[in-house]
Design a protein around this motif. Structure first.
Motif, mmCIF file in Angstrom:
data_model
loop_
_atom_site.group_PDB
_atom_site.id
_atom_site.type_symbol
_atom_site.label_atom_id
_atom_site.label_comp_id
_atom_site.label_asym_id
_atom_site.label_seq_id
_atom_site.Cartn_x
_atom_site.Cartn_y
_atom_site.Cartn_z
ATOM 1 N N SER A 371 0.836 -1.194 0.000
ATOM 2 C CA SER A 371 0.000 0.000 0.000
ATOM 3 C C SER A 371 0.874 1.248 0.000
ATOM 4 C CB SER A 371 -0.921 0.011 1.222
ATOM 5 O OG SER A 371 -1.678 1.203 1.265
ATOM 6 N N GLY A 372 0.621 2.118 -0.975
ATOM 7 C CA GLY A 372 1.348 3.370 -1.009
ATOM 8 C C GLY A 372 2.161 3.560 -2.273
ATOM 9 N N GLU A 373 2.952 4.611 -2.242
ATOM 10 C CA GLU A 373 3.825 4.934 -3.368
ATOM 11 C C GLU A 373 5.261 4.623 -2.991
ATOM 12 O OE1 GLU A 373 2.898 8.465 -5.574
ATOM 13 O OE2 GLU A 373 1.009 8.756 -4.505
ATOM 14 N N SER A 374 6.152 4.894 -3.928
ATOM 15 C CA SER A 374 7.561 4.588 -3.706
ATOM 16 C C SER A 374 8.067 5.248 -2.424
ATOM 17 C CB SER A 374 8.381 5.083 -4.901
ATOM 18 O OG SER A 374 9.736 4.767 -4.749
ATOM 19 N N SER A 397 -4.629 1.438 -1.496
ATOM 20 C CA SER A 397 -5.132 1.260 -0.130
ATOM 21 C C SER A 397 -4.782 -0.138 0.350
ATOM 22 C CB SER A 397 -6.647 1.460 -0.097
ATOM 23 O OG SER A 397 -7.291 0.451 -0.863
ATOM 24 N N PHE A 398 -4.997 -0.377 1.639
ATOM 25 C CA PHE A 398 -4.783 -1.726 2.179
ATOM 26 C C PHE A 398 -5.722 -2.723 1.498
ATOM 27 C CE2 PHE A 398 -3.544 0.561 6.321
ATOM 28 C CZ PHE A 398 -2.208 0.586 5.956
ATOM 29 N N ARG A 399 -6.968 -2.302 1.295
ATOM 30 C CA ARG A 399 -7.911 -3.207 0.636
ATOM 31 C C ARG A 399 -7.447 -3.540 -0.778
ATOM 32 N NH1 ARG A 399 -14.502 -2.719 -0.184
ATOM 33 N NH2 ARG A 399 -14.630 -4.409 -1.687
ATOM 34 N N ALA A 400 -6.874 -2.564 -1.465
ATOM 35 C CA ALA A 400 -6.397 -2.810 -2.823
ATOM 36 C C ALA A 400 -5.270 -3.844 -2.840
ATOM 37 C CB ALA A 400 -5.927 -1.505 -3.460
ATOM 38 N N VAL A 401 -4.484 -3.913 -1.762
ATOM 39 C CA VAL A 401 -3.450 -4.951 -1.654
ATOM 40 C C VAL A 401 -4.109 -6.326 -1.610
ATOM 41 C CG1 VAL A 401 -1.628 -5.899 -0.178
ATOM 42 C CG2 VAL A 401 -1.790 -3.430 -0.534
ATOM 43 N N PHE A 402 -5.142 -6.473 -0.770
ATOM 44 C CA PHE A 402 -5.865 -7.739 -0.679
ATOM 45 C C PHE A 402 -6.495 -8.085 -2.027
ATOM 46 C CE2 PHE A 402 -5.140 -7.014 3.698
ATOM 47 C CZ PHE A 402 -5.444 -8.161 4.412
ATOM 48 N N ASP A 403 -7.076 -7.083 -2.693
ATOM 49 C CA ASP A 403 -7.698 -7.318 -3.999
ATOM 50 C C ASP A 403 -6.678 -7.817 -5.017
ATOM 51 O OD1 ASP A 403 -10.287 -6.637 -3.296
ATOM 52 O OD2 ASP A 403 -10.051 -4.527 -3.831
ATOM 53 N N ALA A 404 -5.491 -7.209 -5.019
ATOM 54 C CA ALA A 404 -4.466 -7.589 -5.999
ATOM 55 C C ALA A 404 -4.015 -9.034 -5.802
ATOM 56 C CB ALA A 404 -3.271 -6.639 -5.895
ATOM 57 N N LEU A 406 -5.867 -11.352 -4.364
ATOM 58 C CA LEU A 406 -7.019 -12.204 -4.620
ATOM 59 C C LEU A 406 -7.251 -12.422 -6.108
ATOM 60 C CD1 LEU A 406 -9.214 -13.679 -2.957
ATOM 61 C CD2 LEU A 406 -10.679 -11.694 -3.337
ATOM 62 N N ASP A 407 -7.109 -11.354 -6.917
ATOM 63 C CA ASP A 407 -7.423 -11.510 -8.345
ATOM 64 C C ASP A 407 -6.219 -11.926 -9.188
ATOM 65 O OD1 ASP A 407 -5.852 -9.227 -8.926
ATOM 66 O OD2 ASP A 407 -7.576 -7.888 -8.984
ATOM 67 N N GLY A 408 -5.064 -12.149 -8.539
ATOM 68 C CA GLY A 408 -3.916 -12.656 -9.269
ATOM 69 C C GLY A 408 -3.024 -11.590 -9.858
ATOM 70 N N SER A 409 -3.307 -10.303 -9.613
ATOM 71 C CA SER A 409 -2.410 -9.251 -10.093
ATOM 72 C C SER A 409 -1.073 -9.295 -9.364
ATOM 73 C CB SER A 409 -3.047 -7.865 -9.885
ATOM 74 O OG SER A 409 -4.286 -7.784 -10.552
ATOM 75 N N ALA A 410 -1.092 -9.778 -8.129
ATOM 76 C CA ALA A 410 0.120 -9.919 -7.322
ATOM 77 C C ALA A 410 0.173 -11.328 -6.752
ATOM 78 C CB ALA A 410 0.140 -8.889 -6.190
ATOM 79 N N GLY A 411 1.394 -11.849 -6.616
ATOM 80 C CA GLY A 411 1.549 -13.178 -6.034
ATOM 81 C C GLY A 411 1.474 -13.152 -4.526
ATOM 82 N N PHE A 412 1.990 -12.069 -3.930
ATOM 83 C CA PHE A 412 1.972 -11.892 -2.479
ATOM 84 C C PHE A 412 1.684 -10.419 -2.188
ATOM 85 C CE2 PHE A 412 4.880 -15.403 -3.344
ATOM 86 C CZ PHE A 412 4.389 -16.394 -2.502
ATOM 87 N N GLY A 413 1.369 -10.137 -0.941
ATOM 88 C CA GLY A 413 1.160 -8.765 -0.503
ATOM 89 C C GLY A 413 1.809 -8.540 0.847
#
Length: 647
Positions: A371-374, A397-404, A406-413
């Motif tokens: 969550s956040g920018e560089s 956002s924190f929720r967007a981390v969970f979403d990523a 969950l939908d496979g955009s990210a392997g881990f968070g």
């Protein structure tokens, strides 16, 4: 009556239980119910339950008052979660199945699959064989249609569910479908139920148009008794005297059935109302009533559909419905289920059914979300866990981390859950309950050194506004108290606060963040080390999506040492000693609690749930036994994950 057998029961002890029941006049059958091996005993036999309960190899006896013993909640108190590939149906998820009434062509089913997948559907429905009232109506493409549908499902990463209309078709269809559907007309086709149940595959059982709830559950009992463990009930409307809709959707059946049975319940609003304009309203009502999901008919060109066009949604209507469900889900304490896509971009141009199926990407090959920018602290934690060269995905956002994740955009968070000064990050703890398919797989602790950061020409005496995450403000309270005239503006994270100053070029605005964020955005540190206590640490957890076995992958960078810590959430009944009884279970098993915190349950005033971190015992069997005991003592139980504790 259900006799639950102990895990690891010997063949001799099992046979003795069978003989004991037969000798007392019971007809018996062996059955697997979830992870439990059970013996179902029916008939007019008489038995002393206490005597039966102490036989070697008997874990417990559940005497049911219902004729549908295996489907009854009396035999299994917790909800059954049905798994179909990457899809889970039941629990705190809302699962949406979508597709046309019938498969009409290769192109039609692929276009539909792509459109509903993009909108959020996780399973593809469609009829290859269609039982129609008129012998002259379109009867489906048969096995060719099923092959088209299977290929479309694989191309879009969706398991498929299709209706089986005859016992002789069941074995032929078995290799191509992921889930059988028993249609309303066949709900009491008992030979079909026995044949399909014996194949052991998940089954979606629709309620007959004139069936009572008990008849519906007895049909489910046929499937369970025949061998399948995974049955999903589907309410699709019953026949009444009303003529303004195709059927009458029995909304009241949803809470009634969920009280009587542990099986998940879906609703088919398309067949219930039969009118496209009414489908979305009925679907939302079903979700509000407690349905575990929906099966919705969608067609790219409903006016040209060969079957049930008037009740099929346009793809645009389905997309709006999915947005409405996503907004409603948190209100009813659930989360819309999402599954990883086989590729990040799905389109009719990028998917060719004749050229094969895209393969899912391994989690280790995907970016890690934070969550956040560089420059965010979460990014620093990410680099500590995965290395500085790890691909990263910044989320809003924190929720967007969970979403990523969950939908496979990210392997881990990576997400913060606790700070040594400001306490727990409750938002993230609550997200774990809304995202049951996300698990904790690791943790690490990061020392937090806060700085006041501003533009190159900024001076502390000229600052009037300070931006940061609320946790940043809390951790720097003593410093901020020296400047009571400063206006505090909350941001999603500390790095975003810094980035906003860089974008605006504001000289009277400062941010509280780390030095790395200042460097990343070309700003200067006005004052370093402004946290109240230099012993300021934040605990971050690494999250991953659970796979079909309910486990989650562990990042290779965390090593191969076994897990020694676990996180749990549970609620207890409002009576004296209920929490003590749970703590006693862990104490007697020698399990150490490293954290215990209560949180209000959303939507239930003055009721609380407890977040618990525990040290795992040396043997996995001991902890499994504790979990089973806790489930029996608690109102609601969630296992957030096991992992290696950070030093």
């Amino acid at each position: 009556m259900i006799v639950v057998l102990s895990k690891g029961i010997s063949t001799h002890d099992k046979e003795m239980v069978r003989i004991y029941l037969k000798d007392r006049g019971f007809a018996i059958r062996d059955q697997l119910l979830g992870e439990d091996e059970v013996i179902g005993a029916t008939g007019k036999g008489v038995v002393d339950l206490r005597e039966l309960g102490i036989l070697p190899g008997v874990e417990r006896v559940a005497a049911t008052s219902k004729p549908y013993e295996l489907a009854s909640r009396e035999s299994k108190s917790e909800d059954t979660i049905v798994t179909v590939g990457p899809v889970k149906i039941g629990g705190s998820r809302i699962t949406v199945i979508a597709g046309p009434c019938a498969v009409e062509s290769r192109e039609q089913i692929l276009e539909t699959a792509l459109r509903v997948r993009e909108s959020g559907a996780v399973m593809l429905r469609g009829g290859a064989y269609k039982p129609r009232s008129s012998p002259y109506a379109f009867q489906g493409l048969g096995m060719q249609g099923l092959e088209f549908m299977k290929a479309a499902g694989e191309a879009t990463g969706m398991p498929i569910v299709t209706e089986v209309v005859s016992p002789e078709f069941a074995a032929q269809m078995n290799d191509l479908t992921d889930m059988f559907q028993i249609g309303a007309r066949n709900m009491q086709n008992f030979e079909l139920l026995k044949k399909v149940g014996a194949l052991g595959k998940p089954v979606l059982l629709k309620r007959g148009p004139s069936a009572t709830i008990e008849e519906w559950l007895l049909s489910a009992e046929y499937l369970l008794a025949a061998g399948t463990r995974d049955v999903v009930l589907c309410e699709r409307g019953i026949r009444t005297f009303e003529t303004y809709t195709r059927n009458t959707l029995d909304i009241s059946a949803i809470p009634v059935v969920k009280g009587l049975s542990h099986l998940p319940v879906l609703v088919d609003p398309s067949h219930a109302v039969g009118i496209r304009a009414k489908v979305s309203s009925a679907a939302l009502a079903a979700v509000a009533a407690g349905a575990d999901g929906l099966t919705v008919e969608v067609h790219p060109h409903p006016d040209e559909a060969l079957s049930d066009g008037p009740q099929s949604l346009f793809p645009e209507q389905f997309e709006r419905l999915m947005r409405d469900i996503e907004a409603l889900a948190p209100v009813v304490g659930k989360e819309l289920l999402r599954t990883p896509k086989p590729s990040q971009e799905l389109s009719t141009k990028s998917v060719d059914l004749s050229s094969g199926t895209p393969k899912p990407v391994s989690p280790k090959d995907l970016p890690v979300a934070f969550s956040g920018e560089s420059g965010a602290y979460a990014e620093q934690a990410l680099m500590r866990a995965f290395g500085e060269e790890a691909p990263r995905l910044g989320a809003a956002s924190f929720r967007a981390v969970f979403d990523a994740v969950l939908d496979g955009s990210a392997g881990f968070g990576v997400a913060p859950v606790e700070n040594s000064l400001a306490g727990s990050v409750h938002e993230n703890y609550d997200l774990f309950l809304r995202y049951p398919d996300i698990a904790i797989v690791g943790e690490l602790k990061l020392r937090i050194v806060h700085c006041l950061i501003g533009e190159e020409n900024a001076q502390i005496e000229n600052i009037s506004i300070v931006r940061s995450h609320p946790q940043g403000f809390a951790q720097c309270r003593d410093f901020l108290d020296k400047y009571p005239h400063w206006q505090l503006e909350a941001c999603n994270d500390t790095a975003t606060a810094v980035a906003s100053i860089a974008r605006e070029g504001a000289t009277k605005v400062a941010a509280i963040a780390g030095e790395a964020a200042a460097k990343a955005h070309g700003l200067k540190v006005l004052k370093a080390g402004i946290e109240t206590n230099p012993l300021n640490y934040t605990r971050f957890v690494i999250i991953a999506r659970r796979n079909g076995s309910d486990k989650a992958p562990v990042p290779p960078s965390l090593g191969s040492e076994p897990a020694n810590k676990a996180s749990l959430v549970f609620s207890v009944s409002d009576e004296p000693g209920s929490l003590f009884a749970c703590l006693k279970i862990m104490s007697e098993r020698g399990i150490n609690l490293s954290k215990l915190e209560s949180r209000p349950i959303q939507g239930k005033p003055w009721e609380y749930q407890f977040y618990v971190d525990v040290t795992l015992p040396p043997t996995e069997e001991t902890f499994d036994a504790v979990v089973q005991e806790l489930k029996a003592k608690t109102e609601d139980f969630h296992f957030l994950g096991s992992y290696r504790a950070s030093l």
